[in-house]
Design a protein around this motif. Sequence first.
Motif, PDB file in Angstrom:
ATOM      1  N   ALA A   1     -48.281  27.473 -23.028  1.00 55.58           N
ATOM      2  CA  ALA A   1     -47.913  28.891 -23.112  1.00 55.58           C
ATOM      3  C   ALA A   1     -46.456  29.035 -23.551  1.00 55.58           C
ATOM      4  O   ALA A   1     -45.601  28.209 -23.216  1.00 55.58           O
ATOM      5  CB  ALA A   1     -48.112  29.564 -21.758  1.00 55.58           C
ATOM      6  N   ARG A   2     -46.190  30.082 -24.306  1.00 52.95           N
ATOM      7  CA  ARG A   2     -44.825  30.360 -24.722  1.00 52.95           C
ATOM      8  C   ARG A   2     -43.937  30.547 -23.500  1.00 52.95           C
ATOM      9  O   ARG A   2     -44.396  30.992 -22.452  1.00 52.95           O
ATOM     10  CB  ARG A   2     -44.773  31.610 -25.603  1.00 52.95           C
ATOM     11  CG  ARG A   2     -45.632  31.533 -26.852  1.00 52.95           C
ATOM     12  CD  ARG A   2     -45.371  32.709 -27.798  1.00 52.95           C
ATOM     13  NE  ARG A   2     -45.533  33.996 -27.153  1.00 52.95           N
ATOM     14  CZ  ARG A   2     -46.688  34.618 -26.998  1.00 52.95           C
ATOM     15  NH1 ARG A   2     -47.816  34.050 -27.413  1.00 52.95           N
ATOM     16  NH2 ARG A   2     -46.749  35.813 -26.430  1.00 52.95           N
ATOM     17  N   ALA A   3     -42.666  30.249 -23.646  1.00 50.76           N
ATOM     18  CA  ALA A   3     -41.743  30.288 -22.504  1.00 50.76           C
ATOM     19  C   ALA A   3     -41.778  31.636 -21.795  1.00 50.76           C
ATOM     20  O   ALA A   3     -41.773  31.700 -20.561  1.00 50.76           O
ATOM     21  CB  ALA A   3     -40.330  29.967 -22.974  1.00 50.76           C
ATOM     22  N   GLU A   4     -41.823  32.730 -22.572  1.00 51.48           N
ATOM     23  CA  GLU A   4     -41.774  34.057 -21.961  1.00 51.48           C
ATOM     24  C   GLU A   4     -43.078  34.444 -21.275  1.00 51.48           C
ATOM     25  O   GLU A   4     -43.147  35.455 -20.570  1.00 51.48           O
ATOM     26  CB  GLU A   4     -41.404  35.114 -23.009  1.00 51.48           C
ATOM     27  CG  GLU A   4     -42.467  35.371 -24.065  1.00 51.48           C
ATOM     28  CD  GLU A   4     -42.347  34.467 -25.289  1.00 51.48           C
ATOM     29  OE1 GLU A   4     -42.897  34.827 -26.342  1.00 51.48           O
ATOM     30  OE2 GLU A   4     -41.688  33.409 -25.176  1.00 51.48           O
ATOM     31  N   MET A   5     -44.140  33.638 -21.459  1.00 48.50           N
ATOM     32  CA  MET A   5     -45.426  33.937 -20.848  1.00 48.50           C
ATOM     33  C   MET A   5     -45.705  33.082 -19.611  1.00 48.50           C
ATOM     34  O   MET A   5     -46.702  33.291 -18.927  1.00 48.50           O
ATOM     35  CB  MET A   5     -46.554  33.708 -21.873  1.00 48.50           C
ATOM     36  CG  MET A   5     -46.465  34.598 -23.100  1.00 48.50           C
ATOM     37  SD  MET A   5     -46.537  36.356 -22.694  1.00 48.50           S
ATOM     38  CE  MET A   5     -48.191  36.491 -22.047  1.00 48.50           C
ATOM     39  N   ARG A   6     -44.841  32.145 -19.313  1.00 43.39           N
ATOM     40  CA  ARG A   6     -45.092  31.241 -18.187  1.00 43.39           C
ATOM     41  C   ARG A   6     -44.780  31.902 -16.846  1.00 43.39           C
ATOM     42  O   ARG A   6     -43.927  32.788 -16.772  1.00 43.39           O
ATOM     43  CB  ARG A   6     -44.257  29.970 -18.358  1.00 43.39           C
ATOM     44  CG  ARG A   6     -44.671  29.171 -19.586  1.00 43.39           C
ATOM     45  CD  ARG A   6     -43.751  27.984 -19.817  1.00 43.39           C
ATOM     46  NE  ARG A   6     -44.090  27.326 -21.080  1.00 43.39           N
ATOM     47  CZ  ARG A   6     -43.385  26.342 -21.627  1.00 43.39           C
ATOM     48  NH1 ARG A   6     -42.284  25.911 -21.010  1.00 43.39           N
ATOM     49  NH2 ARG A   6     -43.766  25.802 -22.770  1.00 43.39           N
TER      50      ARG A   6
END
Length: 206
Positions: free
Chosen positions: A159-164
């Motif tokens: 997952a993208r960093a901002e979605m973790r």
Amino acid sequence: MSQISSLFVTRLYQAALSEHGKPIDAAELEASCWSIAQDDEAGQEWCDENGFPGYTSYASLTDLPYRFPIFKDLVKVLNKHVKAFAQDLNFNLDGRKLKLEDIWINILPPGGIHTGHIHPHSVISGTTYLAVPKGASAIKFEDPRLAMMMAAPARTKDARAEMRTFHYVTPEPGEVLLWESWLRHEVPLNMAEAERISVSFNYNWG
């Protein structure tokens, strides 16, 4: 055509301490931290009584910038970083400044942890790092929406960093991290063979 936007973004500020203002003598600052830790009997007692690993001056010394010139110099630099972060956050301060509320030393030994917490009644919190030995803990930030994700599936590993759900930052000595004080964070187990040394602080408004 469909469109997906990011809403209610959580900002994290990371920079070299030297990016703003006069460079700080890291060796002198670290030596001061050790000297304070050795002399601060009230702080040592508080750590023992509360099962706090290592040493913190949080509950014992509230006037470090007045006691040690190196901390006074540090605060001058931190003020500039906090000002830059507040501008990025688009804060309307109504002509007032964010001011230092408290500043304290953290010496985390091997095997030590700082459990998850927030900094109530403050606006911006942060830490600057003096010693981060190999294997030392990253700082772990938690998605502030986590308590409301009652039925959400786990995120994928890529997952993208901002979605973790959690975000880990392994800082370098001489760096400063800033975040809004409501953001829950923790320091997991220190797996290094030496102490992790940092100076943390809070800023409030008014």
